[in-house]
Scaffold this motif. Structure first.
Motif, mmCIF file in Angstrom:
data_model
loop_
_atom_site.group_PDB
_atom_site.id
_atom_site.type_symbol
_atom_site.label_atom_id
_atom_site.label_comp_id
_atom_site.label_asym_id
_atom_site.label_seq_id
_atom_site.Cartn_x
_atom_site.Cartn_y
_atom_site.Cartn_z
ATOM 1 N N GLY A 64 2.482 7.570 -1.578
ATOM 2 C CA GLY A 64 1.539 6.969 -1.560
ATOM 3 C C GLY A 64 1.611 5.602 -1.126
ATOM 4 O O GLY A 64 1.557 4.558 -1.441
ATOM 5 N N THR A 65 3.361 5.113 -1.553
ATOM 6 C CA THR A 65 3.277 3.979 -0.785
ATOM 7 C C THR A 65 4.247 3.598 0.365
ATOM 8 O O THR A 65 5.172 4.561 0.583
ATOM 9 C CB THR A 65 4.210 2.632 -2.122
ATOM 10 N N GLU A 66 4.651 2.412 0.855
ATOM 11 C CA GLU A 66 5.606 2.367 1.537
ATOM 12 C C GLU A 66 7.129 2.514 0.994
ATOM 13 O O GLU A 66 7.708 3.271 1.721
ATOM 14 C CB GLU A 66 5.430 0.919 1.986
ATOM 15 N N ASP A 67 7.100 2.896 -0.068
ATOM 16 C CA ASP A 67 8.427 3.035 -0.555
ATOM 17 C C ASP A 67 8.763 4.401 -0.519
ATOM 18 O O ASP A 67 9.594 4.409 0.030
ATOM 19 C CB ASP A 67 8.787 2.543 -1.850
ATOM 20 N N ASP A 68 7.445 5.477 -1.094
ATOM 21 C CA ASP A 68 7.839 6.996 -1.010
ATOM 22 C C ASP A 68 8.152 6.636 0.823
ATOM 23 O O ASP A 68 8.903 8.124 0.898
ATOM 24 C CB ASP A 68 6.530 7.055 -0.956
ATOM 25 N N GLN B 37 -4.257 0.147 5.385
ATOM 26 C CA GLN B 37 -3.440 1.459 5.363
ATOM 27 C C GLN B 37 -3.464 1.941 6.146
ATOM 28 O O GLN B 37 -4.532 3.139 7.158
ATOM 29 C CB GLN B 37 -3.005 2.001 3.677
ATOM 30 N N MET C 246 -2.400 6.955 1.676
ATOM 31 C CA MET C 246 -1.758 5.567 1.295
ATOM 32 C C MET C 246 -3.479 4.990 2.548
ATOM 33 O O MET C 246 -3.538 4.957 3.153
ATOM 34 C CB MET C 246 -0.405 4.967 2.530
ATOM 35 N N ARG D 164 -6.231 2.208 1.320
ATOM 36 C CA ARG D 164 -6.659 0.980 0.625
ATOM 37 C C ARG D 164 -7.020 0.342 2.121
ATOM 38 O O ARG D 164 -6.160 0.366 3.501
ATOM 39 C CB ARG D 164 -5.352 0.262 0.008
#
Length: 469
Positions: free
Chosen positions: A71-75, A131, A117, A119
């Motif tokens: 769900g995030t870039e860190d993921d 995204q 992702m 948004r």
């Protein structure tokens, strides 16, 4: 942890025969949404390659060992680093509407689902940044509030995502007006994450985006993309009917002129009529059809051109008006939606994609009608490509086995400068490019130095290119 241990086969690292310790992999992916249930893994290892009986058989046992939803870039960074650490094959997926097995994991391993992702990150005059997992229809609704619209999108845009369209697409609805994706000015910027033990983000602008466009997710994880917008138009969805298919094609050629503003122009022969079940008398079995999206200001000129070619308009209205009448929008009668409509009714069809020599000669299609009879149904889409009008076919072909399919392909390519874009293979080059894209392979050396991303989808990458094995 126990669920991971229950995976029915041990898997292996790419280029490494040793079994993978999936419990240790799960530890490295701690905090992420891991999918281990066999049925869900299989579903998320599939796309619309079932249009092809050949690919259906070839890819039947290709299933991810583990699916990770991010769900995030860190993921994404965590997944990429883990794949690099364990040398795991990594396949990125989103909406899964591609037809060529782009997101089917040929070497099993990890599938990373980026649909969360989703948004829309920013927008301005003439552009939007979103995204990779953002649904194209949702992006369209967001930019509509500013009086703008996407330049092009696939007919499956209610499900298809921006990242998937960039990674696997060519053109689509809107290409008649704005060209194909890689034409200048359509793609503006992309951010891509590398698959390394310490992943990096690479930013691409303008023509540089072609390094990852139509690369089937083989050379970097697309994080977000900035694409061009145009002023919104409330298009009129029109169906024009003609007594002969040659008449439809002659009309379509004549419609490729600057005083008629079209967003879509697609023609289908009368034998498609039974597959458009909701249209009834609006598309009867004794008439051939052109499906179009026309700007309101040029509708009078469009009507006059239809009449001049012996046709008449059976449908004309906004998308909302058509839906209120139970009629499909024009874009659901074009591009590969035609194949989908047929397969809903009759599973014995498959399809082929054809690029015709320009200037387009309708006599080539007439010869194919005469040669193939009921084995091949004709459907052509008209588009700009490289600033010039082009004509492309998505043909329905009666499935009679592999040999018959390739006989049809050879016959088509033997006439009139036709080129087949083969939808029954999984590699980028064999499907249509016919040549290895050296800039995409050079970029893969930077973005995926171990060769872990979507292995088996490009002939341009060889094991000896990997910096680590």
């Amino acid at each position: 942890m126990n669920a991971v241990a229950s995976i029915p086969h041990p898997g292996r690292a790419l280029h490494d025969p040793r079994p993978i310790d999936w419990a240790a992999v799960a530890h490295d992916l701690a905090g992420l949404n891991l999918i281990t249930a066999p049925g869900t893994r299989k579903r998320l290892s599939r796309d619309f390659h079932w249009y092809s009986p050949i690919l259906t058989a070839q890819l039947a046992d290709r299933v991810a060992d583990l699916v990770v939803k991010v769900g995030t870039e860190d993921d994404v960074r965590q997944v990429c680093a883990t794949a690099a650490k364990w040398k795991l094959p990594l396949t990125v997926r989103a909406g899964g509407t591609g037809n060529y097995g782009q997101c089917v994991p040929m070497e099993n391993g990890l599938v990373m689902d980026v649909t969360s992702m989703c948004r829309v990150l920013d927008m301005g005059a003439g552009w939007v940044r979103a995204q990779a997992g953002a649904c194209l229809r949702d992006i369209e609704l967001a930019v509509a509030e500013t009086g703008q619209a996407l330049r092009m999108w696939p007919s499956t845009w209610h499900v298809a995502t921006l990242g998937g369209f960039i990674a696997g697409g060519f053109g689509g609805i809107g290409s008649f007006r704005h060209g194909i994706l890689r034409d200048p000015g359509n793609m503006l910027r992309a951010r891509v994450m590398t698959v390394e033990r310490e992943p990096r983000i690479i930013e691409l602008e303008g023509d540089e985006i072609q390094k990852v466009q139509h690369a089937f997710g083989t050379n970097g994880v697309i994080l977000d993309v900035t694409v061009a917008l145009s002023p919104a138009v409330e298009w009129r969805h029109c169906t024009a009917l003609f007594p002969t298919y040659r008449g439809v094609l002659d009309f379509a050629q004549a419609a490729c002129r600057p005083d008629i503003d079209l967003f879509l122009l697609s023609t289908v022969e009368a034998r498609f009529s039974p597959y458009y079940t909701s249209m009834g008398a609006r598309f009867p079995p004794d008439r051939h059809a052109a499906f179009t999206m026309v700007s309101p200001g040029t509708l009078p000129a469009f009507r006059a051109l239809v009449a001049a070619h012996g046709g008449h308009i059976s449908v004309a209205g906004t998308e909302a008006e058509l839906l209120a009448e139970g009629l499909p929008p024009a874009y659901e009668c074009a591009y590969n939606h035609t194949t989908l409509q047929a397969l809903k009714v009759d599973k014995s069809w498959t399809y082929l994609q054809v690029a015709y020599a320009q200037p387009f000669d309708p006599a080539v299609v007439q010869r194919h009608l005469d040669i193939f009879g009921d084995d091949v149904l004709q459907h052509q889409d008209f588009s700009l490509a490289g600033g010039e009008h082009g004509t492309f076919g998505i043909l329905l072909v009666r499935w009679k086995g592999i040999e018959h399919q390739y006989e049809v392909m050879r016959e088509i390519e033997s006439q009139g400068g036709c080129q087949i874009f083969n939808p029954h293979v999984v590699t980028i080059e064999d499907g249509g490019m016919k040549a290895i894209d050296s800039q995409q392979i050079d970029f893969k050396k930077r973005s995926d130095p171990m060769g872990l991303m979507n292995p088996g989808k490009t002939r341009g990458w060889h094991l000896d290119m990997a910096t680590e094995r």
